[in-house]
Design a protein around this motif. Structure first.
Motif, PDB file in Angstrom:
ATOM      1  N   UNK A   1       0.866  -1.180   0.000  1.00 53.74           N
ATOM      2  CA  UNK A   1       0.000   0.000   0.000  1.00 53.74           C
ATOM      3  C   UNK A   1       0.904   1.231   0.000  1.00 53.74           C
ATOM      4  N   UNK A   2       0.769   2.049  -1.034  1.00 48.86           N
ATOM      5  CA  UNK A   2       1.580   3.262  -1.185  1.00 48.86           C
ATOM      6  C   UNK A   2       0.655   4.446  -0.951  1.00 48.86           C
ATOM      7  N   UNK A   3       0.928   5.201   0.117  1.00 47.64           N
ATOM      8  CA  UNK A   3       0.077   6.339   0.483  1.00 47.64           C
ATOM      9  C   UNK A   3       0.848   7.639   0.350  1.00 47.64           C
ATOM     10  N   UNK A   4       0.173   8.634  -0.215  1.00 45.50           N
ATOM     11  CA  UNK A   4       0.760   9.954  -0.398  1.00 45.50           C
ATOM     12  C   UNK A   4      -0.121  10.988   0.291  1.00 45.50           C
ATOM     13  N   UNK A   5       0.493  11.838   1.085  1.00 47.32           N
ATOM     14  CA  UNK A   5      -0.217  12.883   1.809  1.00 47.32           C
ATOM     15  C   UNK A   5       0.513  14.190   1.531  1.00 47.32           C
ATOM     16  N   UNK A   6      -0.216  15.195   1.063  1.00 47.42           N
ATOM     17  CA  UNK A   6       0.452  16.443   0.713  1.00 47.42           C
ATOM     18  C   UNK A   6      -0.497  17.622   0.824  1.00 47.42           C
ATOM     19  N   UNK A   7       0.057  18.766   1.159  1.00 54.37           N
ATOM     20  CA  UNK A   7      -0.703  20.014   1.155  1.00 54.37           C
ATOM     21  C   UNK A   7      -0.113  20.996   0.148  1.00 54.37           C
TER      22      UNK A   7
ATOM     23  N   UNK B   1      -2.736   5.274  -3.179  1.00 52.74           N
ATOM     24  CA  UNK B   1      -3.776   6.212  -2.737  1.00 52.74           C
ATOM     25  C   UNK B   1      -3.130   7.533  -2.334  1.00 52.74           C
ATOM     26  N   UNK B   2      -3.790   8.622  -2.713  1.00 52.71           N
ATOM     27  CA  UNK B   2      -3.314   9.957  -2.353  1.00 52.71           C
ATOM     28  C   UNK B   2      -4.438  10.697  -1.647  1.00 52.71           C
ATOM     29  N   UNK B   3      -4.075  11.463  -0.644  1.00 57.14           N
ATOM     30  CA  UNK B   3      -5.022  12.265   0.121  1.00 57.14           C
ATOM     31  C   UNK B   3      -4.650  13.733  -0.039  1.00 57.14           C
ATOM     32  N   UNK B   4      -5.666  14.578  -0.123  1.00 57.43           N
ATOM     33  CA  UNK B   4      -5.385  16.010  -0.148  1.00 57.43           C
ATOM     34  C   UNK B   4      -6.598  16.777   0.362  1.00 57.43           C
ATOM     35  N   UNK B   5      -6.296  17.968   0.827  1.00 57.63           N
ATOM     36  CA  UNK B   5      -7.362  18.913   1.120  1.00 57.63           C
ATOM     37  C   UNK B   5      -7.798  19.496  -0.215  1.00 57.63           C
TER      38      UNK B   5
ATOM     39  N   UNK C   1      -1.707  16.107  -6.063  1.00 58.34           N
ATOM     40  CA  UNK C   1      -1.935  14.875  -6.800  1.00 58.34           C
ATOM     41  C   UNK C   1      -0.845  14.628  -7.844  1.00 58.34           C
ATOM     42  N   UNK C   2       0.091  15.563  -8.011  1.00 60.51           N
ATOM     43  CA  UNK C   2       1.208  15.348  -8.932  1.00 60.51           C
ATOM     44  C   UNK C   2       2.065  14.171  -8.471  1.00 60.51           C
ATOM     45  N   UNK C   3       2.251  14.007  -7.167  1.00 59.75           N
ATOM     46  CA  UNK C   3       3.006  12.867  -6.640  1.00 59.75           C
ATOM     47  C   UNK C   3       2.295  11.559  -6.995  1.00 59.75           C
TER      48      UNK C   3
END
Length: 123
Positions: free
Chosen positions: A47-53, A101-105, A58-60
């Motif tokens: 599971x590869x998770x990306x979290x960014x502000x 999966x990527x998470x963002x505000x 979503x570029x990552x």
């Protein structure tokens, strides 16, 4: 099914290792090796998770998606709750389940937050 030893996870560990060597400039991510397998695989999950502000968080995700050879059609977008959006895709590579999966505000929430921070700093 569940892996009982790290030996049973070696295929997944090798997959991540090889991916990192093939694409050394991929953005850093939280990488989890789950001992639980899915219905169609006999090895563990990655599971590869990306979290960014960042302004383009979503570029990552896109960099990882391309490295995994997945098309944009394989991606699902969801709003989990107000203020949190996700992109998700999954595949099976060499018998290994891989979830990205990527998470963002939401962009307007990040902008509003930065404007609030700037206003507070100016006060």
């Amino acid at each position: 099914m569940k892996a009982e030893t790290v030996q049973e996870q070696l295929t997944s560990i090798s997959f991540v290792y090889a991916l990192a060597h093939q694409h050394p400039s991929l953005p850093a991510a939280a990488i989890e090796l789950s001992p639980w397998t899915g219905f169609d695989t006999t090895t563990t999950r990655v599971i590869i998770s990306l979290h960014s502000e960042r302004p383009e968080p979503f570029a990552d995700f896109e960099a990882w998606r391309e490295a995994l050879g997945l098309t944009p059609d394989d991606v699902t977008y969801r709003t989990l709750r107000p203020g949190l959006e996700t992109l998700r895709t999954a595949t099976v590579r060499g018998g290994i389940e891989v979830e990205l999966i990527a998470y963002r505000k939401p962009v307007n929430a990040v902008t509003d937050s930065r404007q609030h921070d700037a206003s507070a700093a100016a006060a």
